[in-house]
Design an enzyme around this catalytic site. Sequence first.
Site, PDB file in Angstrom:
ATOM      1  N   HIS A 106     -21.161   8.498 -30.111  1.00 60.03           N
ATOM      2  CA  HIS A 106     -22.101   7.570 -29.467  1.00 60.03           C
ATOM      3  C   HIS A 106     -21.865   6.135 -29.919  1.00 60.03           C
ATOM      4  O   HIS A 106     -21.715   5.228 -29.092  1.00 60.03           O
ATOM      5  CB  HIS A 106     -23.542   8.006 -29.767  1.00 60.03           C
ATOM      6  CG  HIS A 106     -24.576   7.099 -29.189  1.00 60.03           C
ATOM      7  ND1 HIS A 106     -24.615   6.767 -27.844  1.00 60.03           N
ATOM      8  CD2 HIS A 106     -25.625   6.434 -29.760  1.00 60.03           C
ATOM      9  CE1 HIS A 106     -25.633   5.953 -27.619  1.00 60.03           C
ATOM     10  NE2 HIS A 106     -26.252   5.724 -28.767  1.00 60.03           N
ATOM     11  N   ASP A 123     -32.714   6.422 -35.762  1.00 64.30           N
ATOM     12  CA  ASP A 123     -32.425   5.564 -34.607  1.00 64.30           C
ATOM     13  C   ASP A 123     -32.871   4.143 -34.948  1.00 64.30           C
ATOM     14  O   ASP A 123     -34.013   3.943 -35.353  1.00 64.30           O
ATOM     15  CB  ASP A 123     -33.179   6.093 -33.370  1.00 64.30           C
ATOM     16  CG  ASP A 123     -32.653   5.478 -32.080  1.00 64.30           C
ATOM     17  OD1 ASP A 123     -31.650   4.738 -32.131  1.00 64.30           O
ATOM     18  OD2 ASP A 123     -33.252   5.745 -31.021  1.00 64.30           O
TER      19      ASP A 123
HETATM   20  C1  HEM Z   1     -30.897   9.828 -25.544  1.00 60.88           C
HETATM   21  C2  HEM Z   1     -30.355   8.688 -25.637  1.00 60.88           C
HETATM   22  C3  HEM Z   1     -29.920   8.048 -26.936  1.00 60.88           C
HETATM   23  C4  HEM Z   1     -30.034   8.479 -28.217  1.00 60.88           C
HETATM   24  C5  HEM Z   1     -30.625   9.796 -28.729  1.00 60.88           C
HETATM   25  C6  HEM Z   1     -29.476   7.459 -29.064  1.00 60.88           C
HETATM   26  C7  HEM Z   1     -29.389   7.529 -30.443  1.00 60.88           C
HETATM   27  C8  HEM Z   1     -28.742   6.604 -31.239  1.00 60.88           C
HETATM   28  C9  HEM Z   1     -28.525   6.742 -32.651  1.00 60.88           C
HETATM   29  C10 HEM Z   1     -28.986   7.926 -33.483  1.00 60.88           C
HETATM   30  C11 HEM Z   1     -27.871   5.636 -33.081  1.00 60.88           C
HETATM   31  C12 HEM Z   1     -27.363   5.349 -34.508  1.00 60.88           C
HETATM   32  C13 HEM Z   1     -28.309   4.552 -35.338  1.00 60.88           C
HETATM   33  C14 HEM Z   1     -28.558   3.149 -34.870  1.00 60.88           C
HETATM   34  O1  HEM Z   1     -27.762   2.232 -35.103  1.00 60.88           O
HETATM   35  O2  HEM Z   1     -29.584   2.960 -34.225  1.00 60.88           O
HETATM   36  C15 HEM Z   1     -27.693   4.782 -31.934  1.00 60.88           C
HETATM   37  C16 HEM Z   1     -27.076   3.552 -31.952  1.00 60.88           C
HETATM   38  C17 HEM Z   1     -26.933   2.732 -30.869  1.00 60.88           C
HETATM   39  N1  HEM Z   1     -27.253   3.025 -29.578  1.00 60.88           N
HETATM   40 FE1  HEM Z   1     -28.064   4.751 -28.917  1.00 60.88          FE
HETATM   41  N2  HEM Z   1     -29.040   6.413 -28.277  1.00 60.88           N
HETATM   42  C18 HEM Z   1     -29.298   6.733 -26.973  1.00 60.88           C
HETATM   43  C19 HEM Z   1     -29.032   5.968 -25.854  1.00 60.88           C
HETATM   44  C20 HEM Z   1     -28.459   4.742 -25.891  1.00 60.88           C
HETATM   45  C21 HEM Z   1     -28.194   3.928 -24.720  1.00 60.88           C
HETATM   46  C22 HEM Z   1     -28.521   4.334 -23.277  1.00 60.88           C
HETATM   47  C23 HEM Z   1     -27.629   2.748 -25.168  1.00 60.88           C
HETATM   48  C24 HEM Z   1     -27.165   1.548 -24.391  1.00 60.88           C
HETATM   49  C25 HEM Z   1     -27.316   1.355 -23.113  1.00 60.88           C
HETATM   50  C26 HEM Z   1     -27.559   2.841 -26.616  1.00 60.88           C
HETATM   51  C27 HEM Z   1     -27.097   1.841 -27.433  1.00 60.88           C
HETATM   52  C28 HEM Z   1     -26.967   1.942 -28.796  1.00 60.88           C
HETATM   53  C29 HEM Z   1     -26.442   0.885 -29.638  1.00 60.88           C
HETATM   54  C30 HEM Z   1     -26.000  -0.513 -29.175  1.00 60.88           C
HETATM   55  C31 HEM Z   1     -26.411   1.375 -30.945  1.00 60.88           C
HETATM   56  C32 HEM Z   1     -25.925   0.643 -32.204  1.00 60.88           C
HETATM   57  C33 HEM Z   1     -24.452   0.884 -32.391  1.00 60.88           C
HETATM   58  C34 HEM Z   1     -23.899   0.216 -33.642  1.00 60.88           C
HETATM   59  O3  HEM Z   1     -23.860  -1.014 -33.670  1.00 60.88           O
HETATM   60  O4  HEM Z   1     -23.527   0.952 -34.570  1.00 60.88           O
HETATM   61  N3  HEM Z   1     -28.064   4.050 -27.009  1.00 60.88           N
HETATM   62  N4  HEM Z   1     -28.220   5.397 -30.819  1.00 60.88           N
END
Ligand code: HEM
Length: 323
Positions: free
Chosen positions: A238, A164
């Site tokens: 996601h 993450d």
């Molecule tokens: C249980 C809730 C969540 C989990 C387990 C989760 C997990 C992840 C993972 C594994 C990634 C891919 C690696 C990274 O770029 O960090 C990611 C990317 C991302 N997440 Fe989440 N996330 C969650 C909730 C959210 C929420 C609520 C938002 C926004 C309101 C969000 C926004 C983002 C964004 C902006 C990225 C980067 C996307 C990119 O540019 O590739 N995430 N998240």
Amino acid sequence: MRRLSRRAVLHTKGTDVSQPQSVIIPLPNPAALYQVLRVGNRAANGRAVARIAAGLPALTAEVGAIDPGAELVSAVGIGAELWDAISPNKRPRLLRPFKAISAGGRSAPATGGDLFFHIVSRRGDLNFELAMRLRRQLGAMVEVMDEVHGFAYLDSRDLTGFIDGTENPHNAEDRSAAALIGREDPSFAGGSYVLTQRYVHDLDKWRALSDREQESIIGRRKADSEELAEDVKPPTAHIARVVIVENGEELQIVRNSAPYGTTSEMGLFFAAYCKTPEIPERMLSRMIGASGDGLHDRLMEFTCAVTGASFFVPSLDTLRELG
Ligand code: HEM
């Protein structure tokens, strides 16, 4: 992890801005403490609570001096209703309570909160010490709605096993540009909005999937976080739901979340700092399936938000004035 100076004067779009609170710009250390509090009788207690909140940077320095190597940092966020009780005539332009989002049986509830304390360091005990001192000062004026002690899991993974933070802004300039208010609301420059949500994962359900299936839900490879090719990555992944491109640029937030839990209930405490509350809310709406394109984020089938609130995190100057 590379550390960033939090003392350098930040420049946003060419203007000098006030210093942000210390948790926002540095890359997070492994131990995090999040607390969401309700203030009883805001009209009567608001001013006293604001004075204690304004003392947070000094209290953080005092506790941080126990072990400077632990790099203790903190922030306090203030909810819309408390803000209106303490400073009704001067308010951040976009401050309002987070509104619940729901669609197709999925939901991001709004559970509210007047104060959000976010404490990070290399030492959980120092985080706890700071939280205890705050709590003693706040006494019976507050009620704790949620308190989460988060940790870095393995090599910065969420408990789903995926790294993450890969695409989180990493350097001070990019983090400031995404998180800090600039000229658009000059009286509050250097401040930020934070969206907080506590997610509870259904890891039994998640682990029943193959790694390949999990990867298509996240949109990245599990081992090294490599993005799946466009022709393989489903539109419901996601990262496909949270990447929003506008005028050729991806909308950015600064995620400062942490895994937490016990072996019975566990998940992610999600905290996202942004110069406007609208960007994380739009991402969330696409995740839940409320954005009107008929799609939702398949990750939402394996985790459930049980809290949700929005706060304004004033710059150090504004925080001092509030006190
Ligand atoms: C249980 C809730 C969540 C989990 C387990 C989760 C997990 C992840 C993972 C594994 C990634 C891919 C690696 C990274 O770029 O960090 C990611 C990317 C991302 N997440 Fe989440 N996330 C969650 C909730 C959210 C929420 C609520 C938002 C926004 C309101 C969000 C926004 C983002 C964004 C902006 C990225 C980067 C996307 C990119 O540019 O590739 N995430 N998240």
